[in-house]
Scaffold this active site. Structure first.
Site, PDB file in Angstrom:
ATOM      1  N   LYS A   1      -2.356  14.303 -31.854  1.00 33.56           N
ATOM      2  CA  LYS A   1      -1.227  14.207 -32.303  1.00 33.56           C
ATOM      3  C   LYS A   1      -1.162  13.516 -33.747  1.00 33.56           C
ATOM      4  O   LYS A   1      -2.326  12.932 -33.853  1.00 33.56           O
ATOM      5  CB  LYS A   1      -0.147  13.796 -31.248  1.00 33.56           C
ATOM      6  CG  LYS A   1      -0.025  14.910 -30.283  1.00 33.56           C
ATOM      7  CD  LYS A   1       0.709  16.347 -30.303  1.00 33.56           C
ATOM      8  CE  LYS A   1       0.338  17.254 -29.392  1.00 33.56           C
ATOM      9  NZ  LYS A   1       0.856  17.218 -27.897  1.00 33.56           N
TER      10      LYS A   1
HETATM   11  C1  PLP Z   1       1.169  17.826 -26.763  1.00 30.10           C
HETATM   12  C2  PLP Z   1       2.626  18.339 -26.409  1.00 30.10           C
HETATM   13  C3  PLP Z   1       3.402  17.993 -25.061  1.00 30.10           C
HETATM   14  C4  PLP Z   1       2.808  16.803 -24.286  1.00 30.10           C
HETATM   15  O1  PLP Z   1       2.624  15.695 -24.794  1.00 30.10           O
HETATM   16  P1  PLP Z   1       1.601  14.900 -23.691  1.00 30.10           P
HETATM   17  O2  PLP Z   1       1.634  13.441 -24.300  1.00 30.10           O
HETATM   18  O3  PLP Z   1      -0.007  15.267 -23.725  1.00 30.10           O
HETATM   19  O4  PLP Z   1       2.429  14.983 -22.504  1.00 30.10           O
HETATM   20  C5  PLP Z   1       4.816  18.365 -24.950  1.00 30.10           C
HETATM   21  N1  PLP Z   1       5.167  19.289 -25.738  1.00 30.10           N
HETATM   22  C6  PLP Z   1       4.354  19.776 -26.920  1.00 30.10           C
HETATM   23  C7  PLP Z   1       4.904  20.910 -27.886  1.00 30.10           C
HETATM   24  C8  PLP Z   1       3.048  19.316 -27.167  1.00 30.10           C
HETATM   25  O5  PLP Z   1       2.683  19.877 -28.267  1.00 30.10           O
END
Ligand code: PLP
Length: 384
Positions: free
Chosen positions: A186
């Site tokens: 991210k």
């Molecule tokens: C990565 C992601 C999540 C979940 O994030 P985590 O921190 O891995 O739990 C939720 N929604 C979207 C759209 C994502 O890309």
């Protein structure tokens, strides 16, 4: 696979993060403690204040806490997009509620706001916009519909840390709760982690309690407060969703680098726009003039005049040592969601068509201009 494989994404972790993690390890305080407090404060300042920010061990945990705090439960419905990660909707099921999926706008690939009204039923309790790839959803329309029907709004902002809507940072909009992800790929990372953000003290209070076993005092409070450290009260069957100080140590320094990370992502996105314009591709929608796109993802689609399939392009890039991904196999194509709600592709024509031609190409702060030139050259070859 080529020896110098370029992955689709990589985190950029510097010496600052490494020494802070070592410092956390040496301090003896490895679970939620002073570094998490510091990270939450810095995050609040980054967003401009007036909010409470709760560090959690994933965005999934944050989304679960958010819906729980809003009282979503069995029989309720939550409206969201089919073009998202299953985390967005699995948390709805954790609470015994139902996810109602809508199609996307073919240009933005965000939830089609014109489809929301038709999806509302007497059971609808909330809307969960997902800022796909880092492009903010049309939040004024979504908030207006929510207001009109008395619905809650939880933003899945997993892609959207640094994105803005009409000049306001995602996290500062008028939704009830916004949740960011610090997963490895991210816009910033803590390994695993997330942040739940709200301007409503009562929602923050509920999420804080449920984040740690439904206890009314966390370990750090008990450690620092004057009342006996051993005493706490359980007021609900809570969860184990707190962030560790080891993760927060990374977060403090990743957050400080966000402005540079954003600049680098935007620079790389510009270069893709300039260098891919002549190819048989549909390039991603940019943010509105004056707004920031976080460029978590750079999603390209093959245009109708392309002579190859999406899978050919993925294979061609892979043969040239370049990693890609697909965001996402839409939820309506996954067996669980498809069977649970009897979903078919023709209910989501835009998302389904986009899925069949889309791929996400490498875009991460640690990639060099030369890395990007390789991706561009490979795409020119594969699409020739
Ligand atoms: C990565 C992601 C999540 C979940 O994030 P985590 O921190 O891995 O739990 C939720 N929604 C979207 C759209 C994502 O890309």
């Amino acid at each position: 696979m080529a020896t110098n494989f370029l992955p689709f994404a990589l985190p950029e972790i510097g010496e600052e993060e490494i020494s802070e993690v070592i410092n956390a390890l040496r301090s003896g305080w490895v679970t939620t403690g002073p570094k998490t407090k510091q990270f939450e404060q810095a995050f609040t300042e980054y967003l401009g204040g007036g909010l409470e920010c709760l560090a959690v061990n994933s965005a999934t945990a944050g989304l679960h806490l958010a819906l729980e705090a809003l009282g979503i439960g069995p029989g309720d419905e939550v409206i969201t997009t089919t073009l998202t990660f299953t985390a967005t909707t699995e948390v709805v099921r954790y609470l015994g509620a139902d996810a109602v999926l809508v199609d996307v706008n073919p240009v933005t690939l965000n939830m089609d706001v014109t489809k929301i009204r038709a999806a509302i039923t007497p059971r609808t309790k909330a809307i969960m916009p997902v800022h796909y790839g880092g492009l903010a959803c049309q939040m004024d329309e979504i908030l207006a519909i929510a207001h009109e029907y008395g619905l809650k709004v939880v933003e899945d902002a997993a892609h959207a840390l640094t994105s803005t809507w009409h000049g306001t940072l995602v996290g500062q909009l008028q939704s009830d709760i916004t949740v960011f992800s610090f997963y490895a790929n991210k816009t910033m990372t803590t390994g695993e982690g997330g942040m739940a953000v709200t301007r409503h003290p009562e929602l923050a209070k509920r999420m804080r309690v449920m984040r740690l076993h439904g206890m009314n005092r966390d370990a750090f409070d008990r450690f620092t407060s004057k009342t006996p450290a051993w005493y706490y009260e359980v007021v609900a069957p809570g969860f184990k969703y707190n962030m560790t100080d080891i993760a927060s140590a990374m977060g403090i320094h990743q957050l400080a680098k966000l402005p540079r990370f954003l600049q680098r992502r935007q620079y790389l996105a510009r270069r893709y726009f300039e260098n891919l314009a002549a190819l048989p591709l549909v390039l991603p929608a940019d943010a509105l003039a004056g707004d920031e796109h976080s460029w978590h993802l750079y999603v390209i689609r093959l245009s109708t005049d392309a002579k190859v399939t999406r899978d050919d392009v993925i294979q061609g890039l892979s043969d040239r040592g370049i990693g890609t991904s697909v965001h996402y196999v839409p939820l309506h194509r996954h067996p669980y969601w498809r069977d649970m709600y009897q979903l078919t592709a023709d209910m989501f024509p835009q998302a389904d068509a986009a899925y069949q031609t889309m791929l996400s190409i490498p875009l991460f702060t640690a990639m060099s201009d030369a890395d990007q030139d390789r991706v561009i050259a490979a795409l020119r070859e594969v699409l020739a």
